[in-house]
Design a protein around this motif. Structure first.
Motif, PDB file in Angstrom:
ATOM      1  N   ALA A   1       0.813  -1.214   0.000  1.00 33.11           N
ATOM      2  CA  ALA A   1       0.000   0.000   0.000  1.00 33.11           C
ATOM      3  C   ALA A   1       0.843   1.259   0.000  1.00 33.11           C
ATOM      4  O   ALA A   1       0.422   2.281  -0.521  1.00 33.11           O
ATOM      5  CB  ALA A   1      -0.938  -0.007   1.196  1.00 33.11           C
TER       6      ALA A   1
ATOM      7  N   VAL B   1       4.547   2.967  -4.639  1.00 37.61           N
ATOM      8  CA  VAL B   1       3.986   3.442  -5.907  1.00 37.61           C
ATOM      9  C   VAL B   1       4.871   2.971  -7.054  1.00 37.61           C
ATOM     10  O   VAL B   1       6.049   2.660  -6.869  1.00 37.61           O
ATOM     11  CB  VAL B   1       3.825   4.971  -5.937  1.00 37.61           C
ATOM     12  CG1 VAL B   1       2.844   5.429  -4.875  1.00 37.61           C
ATOM     13  CG2 VAL B   1       5.161   5.666  -5.788  1.00 37.61           C
ATOM     14  N   HIS B   2       4.291   2.931  -8.233  1.00 39.23           N
ATOM     15  CA  HIS B   2       4.975   2.477  -9.450  1.00 39.23           C
ATOM     16  C   HIS B   2       4.723   3.530 -10.522  1.00 39.23           C
ATOM     17  O   HIS B   2       3.574   3.869 -10.797  1.00 39.23           O
ATOM     18  CB  HIS B   2       4.377   1.127  -9.874  1.00 39.23           C
ATOM     19  CG  HIS B   2       4.936   0.570 -11.137  1.00 39.23           C
ATOM     20  ND1 HIS B   2       5.847  -0.460 -11.146  1.00 39.23           N
ATOM     21  CD2 HIS B   2       4.699   0.869 -12.431  1.00 39.23           C
ATOM     22  CE1 HIS B   2       6.150  -0.777 -12.386  1.00 39.23           C
ATOM     23  NE2 HIS B   2       5.459   0.021 -13.191  1.00 39.23           N
ATOM     24  N   ARG B   3       5.797   4.061 -11.086  1.00 36.10           N
ATOM     25  CA  ARG B   3       5.674   5.063 -12.151  1.00 36.10           C
ATOM     26  C   ARG B   3       6.576   4.672 -13.313  1.00 36.10           C
ATOM     27  O   ARG B   3       7.732   4.296 -13.121  1.00 36.10           O
ATOM     28  CB  ARG B   3       6.094   6.454 -11.668  1.00 36.10           C
ATOM     29  CG  ARG B   3       5.328   6.982 -10.483  1.00 36.10           C
ATOM     30  CD  ARG B   3       3.894   7.349 -10.835  1.00 36.10           C
ATOM     31  NE  ARG B   3       3.227   7.948  -9.705  1.00 36.10           N
ATOM     32  CZ  ARG B   3       2.490   7.286  -8.817  1.00 36.10           C
ATOM     33  NH1 ARG B   3       2.337   5.973  -8.941  1.00 36.10           N
ATOM     34  NH2 ARG B   3       1.905   7.914  -7.825  1.00 36.10           N
TER      35      ARG B   3
ATOM     36  N   GLU C   1       9.880   2.322  -8.592  1.00 41.45           N
ATOM     37  CA  GLU C   1       8.953   1.722  -7.650  1.00 41.45           C
ATOM     38  C   GLU C   1       9.511   1.885  -6.242  1.00 41.45           C
ATOM     39  O   GLU C   1      10.679   1.571  -5.989  1.00 41.45           O
ATOM     40  CB  GLU C   1       8.770   0.245  -7.987  1.00 41.45           C
ATOM     41  CG  GLU C   1       7.573  -0.387  -7.339  1.00 41.45           C
ATOM     42  CD  GLU C   1       7.259  -1.745  -7.912  1.00 41.45           C
ATOM     43  OE1 GLU C   1       6.692  -1.806  -9.023  1.00 41.45           O
ATOM     44  OE2 GLU C   1       7.601  -2.748  -7.256  1.00 41.45           O
TER      45      GLU C   1
ATOM     46  N   GLU D   1       3.409   7.752 -16.289  1.00 35.93           N
ATOM     47  CA  GLU D   1       2.217   6.907 -16.184  1.00 35.93           C
ATOM     48  C   GLU D   1       2.251   6.177 -14.853  1.00 35.93           C
ATOM     49  O   GLU D   1       3.287   5.649 -14.461  1.00 35.93           O
ATOM     50  CB  GLU D   1       2.187   5.858 -17.301  1.00 35.93           C
ATOM     51  CG  GLU D   1       2.050   6.400 -18.688  1.00 35.93           C
ATOM     52  CD  GLU D   1       2.102   5.302 -19.740  1.00 35.93           C
ATOM     53  OE1 GLU D   1       2.136   4.094 -19.382  1.00 35.93           O
ATOM     54  OE2 GLU D   1       2.121   5.643 -20.924  1.00 35.93           O
ATOM     55  N   ASP D   2       1.106   6.126 -14.175  1.00 37.74           N
ATOM     56  CA  ASP D   2       0.983   5.330 -12.963  1.00 37.74           C
ATOM     57  C   ASP D   2       0.830   3.864 -13.341  1.00 37.74           C
ATOM     58  O   ASP D   2       0.279   3.546 -14.395  1.00 37.74           O
ATOM     59  CB  ASP D   2      -0.259   5.745 -12.160  1.00 37.74           C
ATOM     60  CG  ASP D   2      -0.157   7.155 -11.620  1.00 37.74           C
ATOM     61  OD1 ASP D   2       0.952   7.715 -11.617  1.00 37.74           O
ATOM     62  OD2 ASP D   2      -1.192   7.697 -11.197  1.00 37.74           O
ATOM     63  N   GLY D   3       1.305   2.994 -12.468  1.00 42.45           N
ATOM     64  CA  GLY D   3       1.148   1.564 -12.692  1.00 42.45           C
ATOM     65  C   GLY D   3       0.941   0.844 -11.387  1.00 42.45           C
ATOM     66  O   GLY D   3       1.002   1.437 -10.303  1.00 42.45           O
ATOM     67  N   ARG D   4       0.705  -0.438 -11.493  1.00 46.01           N
ATOM     68  CA  ARG D   4       0.525  -1.276 -10.307  1.00 46.01           C
ATOM     69  C   ARG D   4       1.887  -1.773  -9.846  1.00 46.01           C
ATOM     70  O   ARG D   4       2.668  -2.272 -10.661  1.00 46.01           O
ATOM     71  CB  ARG D   4      -0.373  -2.453 -10.664  1.00 46.01           C
ATOM     72  CG  ARG D   4      -0.466  -3.480  -9.548  1.00 46.01           C
ATOM     73  CD  ARG D   4      -1.473  -4.530  -9.857  1.00 46.01           C
ATOM     74  NE  ARG D   4      -2.777  -3.929  -9.583  1.00 46.01           N
ATOM     75  CZ  ARG D   4      -3.901  -4.311 -10.155  1.00 46.01           C
ATOM     76  NH1 ARG D   4      -3.895  -5.276 -11.047  1.00 46.01           N
ATOM     77  NH2 ARG D   4      -5.031  -3.742  -9.852  1.00 46.01           N
ATOM     78  N   PRO D   5       2.204  -1.639  -8.559  1.00 41.01           N
ATOM     79  CA  PRO D   5       3.487  -2.137  -8.053  1.00 41.01           C
ATOM     80  C   PRO D   5       3.687  -3.616  -8.396  1.00 41.01           C
ATOM     81  O   PRO D   5       2.753  -4.407  -8.326  1.00 41.01           O
ATOM     82  CB  PRO D   5       3.380  -1.922  -6.541  1.00 41.01           C
ATOM     83  CG  PRO D   5       2.449  -0.761  -6.400  1.00 41.01           C
ATOM     84  CD  PRO D   5       1.423  -0.977  -7.492  1.00 41.01           C
ATOM     85  N   GLU D   6       4.918  -3.936  -8.784  1.00 46.13           N
ATOM     86  CA  GLU D   6       5.266  -5.298  -9.204  1.00 46.13           C
ATOM     87  C   GLU D   6       6.156  -6.010  -8.199  1.00 46.13           C
ATOM     88  O   GLU D   6       6.534  -7.147  -8.418  1.00 46.13           O
ATOM     89  CB  GLU D   6       5.992  -5.247 -10.550  1.00 46.13           C
ATOM     90  CG  GLU D   6       5.197  -4.628 -11.666  1.00 46.13           C
ATOM     91  CD  GLU D   6       6.012  -4.445 -12.936  1.00 46.13           C
ATOM     92  OE1 GLU D   6       7.154  -4.956 -13.017  1.00 46.13           O
ATOM     93  OE2 GLU D   6       5.507  -3.778 -13.852  1.00 46.13           O
TER      94      GLU D   6
END
Length: 96
Positions: free
Chosen positions: A2, A5-7, A50, A78-83
């Motif tokens: 939580a 963040v992933h960018r 990340e 661009e935002d992304g979902r953490p991997e």
């Protein structure tokens, strides 16, 4: 994850051949940000960051100027979902 963040960023300008990728790696490692960076065939540099929101924000701010020899014209984010990335690497150039 939580608090992670992933960018994904693409940096345009005079950003290849000026140590942008290695400088980016050094900056990310110093901040504890995971991800990768690579040159693209169109002359831009692409990176994924990340980590903690404030540390990723610092990396995004850094990409807006890069190392001293760089001349950044534009940065798209661009935002992304953490991997769950760990470490930071310089990847080979993108093929497309």
């Amino acid at each position: 994850m939580a608090d992670i963040v992933h960018r994904r960023v693409v940096v345009a300008g005079a950003v290849q051949g000026v140590f942008f990728r290695d400088s980016c790696r050094q900056e990310a490692v110093a901040r504890g940000v995971a991800g990768w960076v690579r040159n693209r065939l169109d002359g831009t540099v692409e990176a994924v960051f990340e980590g903690a929101p404030e540390r990723v924000a610092e990396m995004l701010a850094w990409t807006r100027h890069g190392p001293s020899a760089a001349s950044v014209d534009e940065v798209s984010v661009e935002d992304g979902r953490p991997e769950g990335l760990t470490g930071f690497e310089v990847r080979p150039s993108a093929r497309s």
